[in-house]
Write a protein that holds these residues in place. Sequence first.
Motif, PDB file in Angstrom:
ATOM      1  N   LYS A 143      88.481  42.797  57.050  1.00  0.00           N
ATOM      2  CA  LYS A 143      89.468  42.587  58.107  1.00  0.00           C
ATOM      3  C   LYS A 143      89.260  41.188  58.662  1.00  0.00           C
ATOM      4  N   ASP A 199      97.016  46.320  55.267  1.00  0.00           N
ATOM      5  CA  ASP A 199      97.651  46.427  56.574  1.00  0.00           C
ATOM      6  C   ASP A 199      97.757  45.044  57.208  1.00  0.00           C
ATOM      7  N   ARG A 201      98.603  43.566  61.067  1.00  0.00           N
ATOM      8  CA  ARG A 201      98.891  43.868  62.467  1.00  0.00           C
ATOM      9  C   ARG A 201      99.551  42.662  63.115  1.00  0.00           C
TER      10      ARG A 201
END
Length: 213
Positions: A143, A199, A201
């Motif tokens: 991440k 993902d 964000r």
Amino acid sequence: MGLVRDLQLVQDATAIPALREVVREALIRAMFVRDERALPKDVVRVLTRKADVTVRVKDEIEVREAVRVANGETSTVDLGRPADEFHYYRRQLGMGKDQSWGVCTRPSLVQTYEWIVPPQGGILVDTSALADVEVDGISYVAKAGAGARWKDLYDRAVAAGMLPSVFPAVPLDFAVGDALVGDAKFRSYRSSFSSAVYDVRGLAARTSRPGTI
């Protein structure tokens, strides 16, 4: 987005009566090198205008506040800046009630050239401080913040015994966010870049967080 602004300006400029007889390539060159003698004042004004203020954000909360200020939902006090900067922001933005302002994200590196048409006024968000990198050596997932540098991500992954499945097509130390808001080309070893991204964000125009992308 920079390319969209560039192309739109070229289309608008060629519609100006004084420029209809100008060869398109010559017009693009005049705008690229800022040849003000060959361009109308209105075009020069667009080319030389930049963002009113630049906000260097440190976390998602500060991004939200910058967007809320741009939407006119809150005052520039909520940007959390010193008094002198606060006064500067108010003067530059001319913040008024129910008046919205544009928000644009600054890429860390521009691969080809500086955009012909810079962001027109508003707030430019500098995400270089959003540089956190988290590597999970068990689930093999990383991440990274929008401002995290590619080399930092690579070094952290290698230290955890992993190899990133994505890489920049051009060997430059781009920020991870450049793959979304800049012109950096990231690729995957096996398939498309998007196939290696689980993902993303982000914030919508009204500061709500959209679903998984």
